[in-house]
Design a protein around this motif. Structure first.
Motif, short mmCIF file in Angstrom:
data_model
loop_
_atom_site.label_atom_id
_atom_site.label_comp_id
_atom_site.label_asym_id
_atom_site.label_seq_id
_atom_site.Cartn_x
_atom_site.Cartn_y
_atom_site.Cartn_z
N SER A 119 -7.02 -21.77 -2.11
CA SER A 119 -8.15 -22.24 -1.29
C SER A 119 -9.14 -23.08 -2.09
CB SER A 119 -8.90 -21.04 -0.68
OG SER A 119 -9.52 -20.27 -1.71
N LEU A 120 -9.04 -23.04 -3.41
CA LEU A 120 -9.93 -23.82 -4.26
C LEU A 120 -9.25 -25.13 -4.67
CD1 LEU A 120 -11.28 -20.95 -6.59
CD2 LEU A 120 -12.38 -21.94 -4.57
N ARG A 121 -10.03 -26.18 -4.79
CA ARG A 121 -9.46 -27.50 -5.11
C ARG A 121 -8.70 -27.47 -6.43
NH1 ARG A 121 -14.03 -31.82 -5.11
NH2 ARG A 121 -12.26 -33.04 -5.92
N ARG A 122 -9.22 -26.73 -7.39
CA ARG A 122 -8.58 -26.67 -8.71
C ARG A 122 -7.33 -25.81 -8.67
NH1 ARG A 122 -10.07 -27.83 -13.95
NH2 ARG A 122 -9.32 -26.43 -15.60
N GLY A 123 -7.23 -24.94 -7.65
CA GLY A 123 -6.07 -24.06 -7.53
C GLY A 123 -6.21 -22.75 -8.25
N TYR A 124 -7.34 -22.56 -8.95
CA TYR A 124 -7.56 -21.32 -9.71
C TYR A 124 -8.98 -20.84 -9.51
CZ TYR A 124 -3.25 -22.24 -12.32
OH TYR A 124 -1.94 -22.46 -12.67
N PHE A 125 -9.12 -19.53 -9.45
CA PHE A 125 -10.44 -18.89 -9.52
C PHE A 125 -10.72 -18.63 -11.00
CE2 PHE A 125 -12.90 -15.02 -10.09
CZ PHE A 125 -13.97 -15.20 -9.24
N GLN A 126 -11.82 -19.16 -11.53
CA GLN A 126 -12.17 -19.02 -12.94
C GLN A 126 -13.65 -18.65 -13.05
OE1 GLN A 126 -10.89 -23.04 -14.02
NE2 GLN A 126 -9.41 -22.15 -15.43
N LYS A 127 -13.91 -17.46 -13.54
CA LYS A 127 -15.30 -17.02 -13.65
C LYS A 127 -15.41 -15.97 -14.75
CE LYS A 127 -17.58 -17.26 -9.94
NZ LYS A 127 -18.25 -17.14 -8.62
N SER A 128 -16.59 -15.95 -15.40
CA SER A 128 -16.84 -14.97 -16.47
C SER A 128 -18.14 -14.22 -16.19
CB SER A 128 -16.96 -15.66 -17.84
OG SER A 128 -15.72 -16.12 -18.29
N VAL A 129 -18.11 -12.93 -16.46
CA VAL A 129 -19.32 -12.12 -16.50
C VAL A 129 -19.58 -11.81 -17.97
CG1 VAL A 129 -20.42 -9.96 -15.80
CG2 VAL A 129 -18.81 -11.11 -14.26
N LEU A 130 -20.81 -12.03 -18.41
CA LEU A 130 -21.07 -11.77 -19.82
C LEU A 130 -22.39 -11.04 -20.01
CD1 LEU A 130 -22.73 -14.56 -21.78
CD2 LEU A 130 -21.89 -15.14 -19.50
N ILE A 131 -22.44 -10.31 -21.11
CA ILE A 131 -23.65 -9.60 -21.53
C ILE A 131 -24.11 -10.19 -22.85
CG2 ILE A 131 -24.58 -7.38 -22.32
CD1 ILE A 131 -22.57 -6.01 -20.46
N LEU A 132 -25.37 -10.60 -22.92
CA LEU A 132 -25.96 -11.05 -24.18
C LEU A 132 -26.81 -9.92 -24.74
CD1 LEU A 132 -27.20 -14.73 -23.60
CD2 LEU A 132 -25.32 -13.96 -25.06
N SER A 133 -26.55 -9.58 -25.99
CA SER A 133 -27.27 -8.49 -26.64
C SER A 133 -27.32 -8.74 -28.14
CB SER A 133 -26.55 -7.15 -26.36
OG SER A 133 -27.15 -6.09 -27.11
N ARG A 134 -28.28 -8.13 -28.79
CA ARG A 134 -28.36 -8.24 -30.26
C ARG A 134 -27.49 -7.19 -30.95
NH1 ARG A 134 -32.22 -11.90 -31.04
NH2 ARG A 134 -34.02 -11.95 -29.64
N PHE A 135 -27.03 -6.20 -30.21
CA PHE A 135 -26.31 -5.08 -30.82
C PHE A 135 -24.83 -5.41 -31.05
CE2 PHE A 135 -29.87 -2.85 -28.76
CZ PHE A 135 -30.35 -2.14 -29.84
N PRO A 136 -24.30 -5.01 -32.21
CA PRO A 136 -22.87 -5.24 -32.50
C PRO A 136 -21.99 -4.11 -31.96
CG PRO A 136 -23.92 -4.31 -34.44
CD PRO A 136 -25.00 -4.44 -33.39
#
Length: 561
Positions: A119-136
């Motif tokens: 259904s998408l023009r590119r043919g792929y669903f591409q998405k990222s969820v990310l967390i930014l933190s100072r902790f390792p």
């Protein structure tokens, strides 16, 4: 929601949660950021967007997790912890040095999904969820994303809003305490180690995750035994035959590039390399996942100057040409077997079709511990559990690092003045200067060969270590700690002294007395100095006695407000 949440508590753990999507015309774009008032510089936004997607050559399908590290462009903080919140400063004071947070760097933890979607023009669903933190806390945030990201993909942005509400209820990140962190119906139970905990129990053998449930509890509890420890055996398995050489390279801050086909492989390998010198803190820069779009790309790839002390993790084949001049290159392949064979000279590396292995001209100072390698190989043949293999590696490397550092710690302690020589009538003494030749002269009698079975040219390794940022940062930190200790002992000496006030002020002008009062009062209020409350009270009594010898107008001015 932003107006009602105590975001200072939220940011004790996480800087923000973001969603990055692929726009057919714009490429990677920042779709959502929570809390919405969090501001990222244009440089940070660019880095976050490009680093949150695997390189186009990686071909990642399905779900992939990896992490990256970026400079925090919005602050000029340094390694001392400047510009950190009070909670993070308190955390740094209790946790092992290797787990301290940086004031000018953030880590990004990514959960990327790529699936076919006609259904998408590119043919792929591409998405990222990310967390930014100072902790390792690699293991903790990866597990959080394992729950958060799929829920978001299924149910939308309300999931992130709910997660933020949960996070602001979390207790402060206090090392040494078992913390229960509820999130989206699951409680993450973690223990951040302290220095004392590590000395008593050693480093956890593996980041095992246990899910417990009880009829008396409304939510399942996920216990994460280690928030930070990588799976050393799995991550470094392909290059284990060169583990002692790699330990030396990391210890001395040599520039290393890890080339791998997938972002999770290179990120985990970089993290594992850094942890080989634990509990010593790796103080050079490191980028678990690095792309050609990174704002530091030119700085780290220019051929006109030697490579800086940094460990880079890359997946784009373009780096095989761009970083061909680097002295140490680790190529990871598709399989996870141990690559046997000799080291390959870095100058012989081929551009795109090089075989997996370690490419370097470095000559190690220490010999291999063949007994360790034999034990690991036998464990593989007998199908020994991976966590046991990791425990064997971790214990060996930690003992090797401690054997290397103990003589340095012992020598540094010898530079401290004797307590009997600390006078209440003089300024607090300072540690004597570190002299490399004097230290090297102690190795025959108290060197690492006494506690480590590994043979080699230890003195040569120390000399190389002295030229590294790992040594300079370690020494600066230890010197500051020693200076604070001496200041504390000096204050105790003043507190316990039977001060004859009139005799003490004889021959001193008012400016000198006032200066002494102000300095002592300032030291009393400094919470980082190691002094007891009873000592502070005695010092305050001394101040009040001396204050009474001054004219009334000065007493009024100097009275605390």
């Amino acid at each position: 929601m932003d107006s009602i949440l105590p975001w200072d508590r939220f940011r004790d753990w996480i800087h923000c949660i973001a969603v990055v999507t692929f726009d057919l015309e714009l490429g990677q774009t920042l779709e959502t950021i929570y809390p919405s008032h969090v501001k990222l510089s244009e440089e940070e936004k660019s880095n976050v967007c490009y680093l949150s997607f695997p390189d186009s050559n990686s071909g990642c399908m399905g779900d992939t997790q990896f992490h990256f590290r970026i400079r925090n462009a919005s602050t000029t903080a340094d390694l001392t912890g400047a510009r950190l919140s009070k909670t993070l400063v308190a955390y740094n004071q209790k946790c092992p040095n290797a787990l301290q947070v940086y004031g000018n760097y953030m880590l990004g933890y990514v959960h990327f999904r790529q699936v076919k979607d006609p259904s998408l023009r590119r043919g792929y669903f591409q998405k990222s969820v990310l967390i930014l933190s100072r902790f390792p806390f690699i293991n903790l945030f990866n597990q959080i994303l394992c729950i958060l990201a799929p829920e978001f993909f299924d149910n939308g942005i309300s999931v992130i809003e709910s997660a933020c509400r949960d996070i602001y209820h979390w207790p402060a990140p206090i090392p040494g305490q078992t913390l229960n962190l509820p999130l989206l119906g699951t409680v993450f139970q973690v223990l951040i180690p302290t220095v004392a905990c590590l000395r008593a129990n050693g480093s956890p053998t593996k980041s095992r995750i246990q899910i417990n449930s009880s009829p008396t509890k409304t939510m399942p509890v996920m216990s994460i035994n280690s928030v930070h420890d990588p799976d050393l055996f799995q991550c470094l398995r392909p290059v284990l035959s060169h583990i002692h050489l790699l330990w030396e390279l990391v210890l001395t801050g040599e520039p290393i590039v890890v080339m791998a086909p997938l972002p999770d492989t290179c990120a985990n390998t970089v993290h594992a390399l850094i942890s080989t010198i634990f509990p010593l803190r790796y103080c050079a820069d490191f980028r678990p996942y690095f792309t050609i779009h990174d704002t530091d790309f030119k700085e780290y790839t220019m051929k006109s100057t030697p490579p800086p002390p940094v460990i880079l993790g890359v997946t784009n084949p373009f780096f095989a040409k761009t970083l061909q001049h680097w002295p140490h290159i680790i190529r990871m392949g598709e399989n996870s077997g141990i690559y046997s064979g000799k080291l390959k000279k870095a100058s012989n590396i081929k551009l795109l079709d090089s075989q997996p292995g370690v490419y370097t001209c470095y000559k190690p100072f220490l010999q291999k511990d063949n007994s360790l390698l034999k034990k690991i190989v036998l464990g593989m043949q007998s199908q020994r559990p991976g966590e046991v293999q990791t425990a064997i590696l971790r214990i060996h490397l930690q003992e090797l690092t401690e054997s290397f550092m103990i003589p340095l710690e012992r020598y540094l302690a010898s530079l401290m003045p004797l307590q009997k020589n600390i006078s209440p009538l003089k300024a607090a003494p300072l540690p004597r200067p570190f002299k490399q030749d004097d230290f090297l002269a102690t190795l025959d009698a108290s060197g690492p060969q006494l506690t480590s079975g590994i043979r080699g040219e230890w003195a040569g390794l120390y000399k190389k270590f002295f030229r590294s940022i790992n040594f300079s940062e370690w020494y600066n930190m230890r010197y500051k700690e020693a200076k604070r200790t001496l200041q504390g002992l000096h204050l105790e000496t003043i507190a316990e002294a039977d001060v004859n006030i009139h005799k003490w002020i004889t021959g001193k002008d008012e400016v000198e007395v006032v200066d002494w009062i102000l300095k002592l009062r300032d030291q009393i209020t400094q919470t980082h100095l190691p002094i007891k409350e009873c000592v502070r009270q005695k010092l305050q009594q001394h101040i009040e006695k001396i204050l009474k010898t001054l004219p009334d107008d000065l007493q009024t001015v100097l009275q605390p407000k």
